[in-house]
Scaffold this motif. Structure first.
Motif, mmCIF file in Angstrom:
data_model
loop_
_atom_site.group_PDB
_atom_site.id
_atom_site.type_symbol
_atom_site.label_atom_id
_atom_site.label_comp_id
_atom_site.label_asym_id
_atom_site.label_seq_id
_atom_site.Cartn_x
_atom_site.Cartn_y
_atom_site.Cartn_z
ATOM 1 N N THR A 166 -7.023 -21.426 -27.657
ATOM 2 C CA THR A 166 -7.144 -21.312 -26.381
ATOM 3 C C THR A 166 -8.880 -21.195 -26.071
ATOM 4 O O THR A 166 -9.104 -21.988 -25.299
ATOM 5 N N TYR A 167 -9.567 -20.881 -26.989
ATOM 6 C CA TYR A 167 -10.968 -21.151 -26.829
ATOM 7 C C TYR A 167 -11.379 -22.405 -27.321
ATOM 8 O O TYR A 167 -12.335 -22.990 -26.797
ATOM 9 N N MET A 168 -10.636 -23.037 -28.163
ATOM 10 C CA MET A 168 -10.946 -24.434 -28.531
ATOM 11 C C MET A 168 -10.586 -25.217 -27.260
ATOM 12 O O MET A 168 -11.437 -26.223 -27.058
ATOM 13 N N VAL A 169 -9.745 -25.114 -26.547
ATOM 14 C CA VAL A 169 -9.338 -26.021 -25.202
ATOM 15 C C VAL A 169 -10.417 -25.559 -24.137
ATOM 16 O O VAL A 169 -11.166 -26.431 -23.691
ATOM 17 N N LEU A 170 -10.823 -24.182 -24.226
ATOM 18 C CA LEU A 170 -11.736 -23.820 -23.288
ATOM 19 C C LEU A 170 -13.007 -24.406 -23.534
ATOM 20 O O LEU A 170 -13.819 -24.712 -22.557
ATOM 21 N N VAL A 196 -15.677 -19.261 -31.784
ATOM 22 C CA VAL A 196 -14.911 -20.268 -32.744
ATOM 23 C C VAL A 196 -15.938 -20.670 -33.755
ATOM 24 O O VAL A 196 -15.479 -20.947 -34.887
ATOM 25 N N LEU A 197 -17.173 -21.030 -33.697
ATOM 26 C CA LEU A 197 -18.011 -21.303 -34.569
ATOM 27 C C LEU A 197 -19.205 -20.214 -34.927
ATOM 28 O O LEU A 197 -19.647 -20.383 -36.282
ATOM 29 N N ILE A 244 -17.940 -19.531 -20.166
ATOM 30 C CA ILE A 244 -16.871 -20.024 -21.030
ATOM 31 C C ILE A 244 -17.109 -20.756 -22.352
ATOM 32 O O ILE A 244 -16.548 -20.387 -23.167
ATOM 33 N N THR A 245 -17.961 -21.884 -21.900
ATOM 34 C CA THR A 245 -18.312 -22.658 -22.919
ATOM 35 C C THR A 245 -19.139 -22.029 -24.052
ATOM 36 O O THR A 245 -18.906 -22.222 -25.231
#
Length: 268
Positions: A163-167, A86-87, A78-79
């Motif tokens: 959601t993806y930032m937090v994940l 995101v990036l 997931i990371t």
């Protein structure tokens, strides 16, 4: 050229899959649950063969060993996708011509969220089954908040960027699990244990403290877009990071205290 061709082929395949099979969310969750079961069984077999200490552990410790193998692989999975989406991709870029950033999603981003939901469902089931051996109420609260945010983003396609930032904070999980493994095999007084503690402190500071500050900043600067979301999603984006942030700070205080204690003992 071959790589570009392959990427285009995968993208078209996933688009067709989403069009022909509207239950992509359901199948992705099932994939997540099946993967957890597979990793758990493989960990039990491989660890029993490769690690002599594993065979001497009590039954509950073996269960936790295999459970942590699942969480470690999920964290890596997931990371990697979170950082890429995101990036590395332009899915959540600031290009307003592509629409509001909190409303963007893709087949890939939705499928990955479903796999993660499957993991959290499997893990929370194990936590309840063996409660409190695999974690107390703070883990239960963390998992339910995470599942709520993940499920909403997966089903609606809204708020996936946050959601993806937090994940991305799951990058701390492998280090936490490694610390447990070192303790389980009797290496608590080793240099590796000390280095691991410092590594956990630094990664936690970056991924669960500084990163969350950036999440709050991003929410603030994009609030005009967020307030256009449905009420449930609006409050979910505002409340969930705050609660998770408080939990992260509580755990960070314990990590800092433990690191100082370990370094002090090593110095003596």
């Amino acid at each position: 050229m071959m790589v570009d061709y392959y990427q285009n082929w995968v993208s078209e395949l996933l688009k067709d899959y989403q069009f022909e099979y509207p239950w992509i969310q359901c199948t992705s969750v099932l994939c997540g649950i099946f993967s957890c079961k597979l990793v758990y069984d493989l960990s039990h077999i491989i660890s029993g063969i490769c690690f002599k200490h594993y065979r001497t552990l009590p039954k509950m410790k073996q269960i936790e060993w295999d459970n942590r193998a699942i969480s470690t692989l999920h964290a890596i999975f997931i990371t990697g996708f979170s950082i890429y989406l995101v990036l590395g991709s332009d899915l959540f870029s600031d290009d307003l011509q592509r629409g509001l950033v909190q409303s963007r999603s893709s087949t890939t981003s939705t499928f990955v969220l479903g796999v993660s939901v499957g993991y959290f469902l499997s893990d929370i089931a194990m936590i309840f089954w063996f409660y409190p051996s695999l974690g107390g109420m703070e883990y239960v609260l963390h998992h339910f908040l995470s599942m709520g945010a993940l499920t909403y983003a997966m089903l609606t396609g809204l708020g996936q960027i946050y959601t993806y930032m937090v994940l991305s904070s799951e990058t701390t999980t492998p280090g936490i699990n490694l610390r447990w493994y070192l303790d389980a095999v009797g290496m608590k007084k080793s240099k590796a244990y000390v280095v691991n503690g410092v590594g956990i402190f630094l990664t936690w500071l970056i991924a669960r403290v500084i990163l969350f500050m950036y999440v709050f900043y991003h929410i603030y600067t994009h609030y005009d877009q967020i307030k256009q979301m449905p009420s449930f999603g609006y409050y979910l984006i505002l409340i969930t990071p705050c609660i998770l942030g408080v939990l992260n700070m509580m755990w960070f205080a314990k990590i800092t205290k433990g690191m100082i204690k370990t370094l002090a003992a090593k110095k003596d």
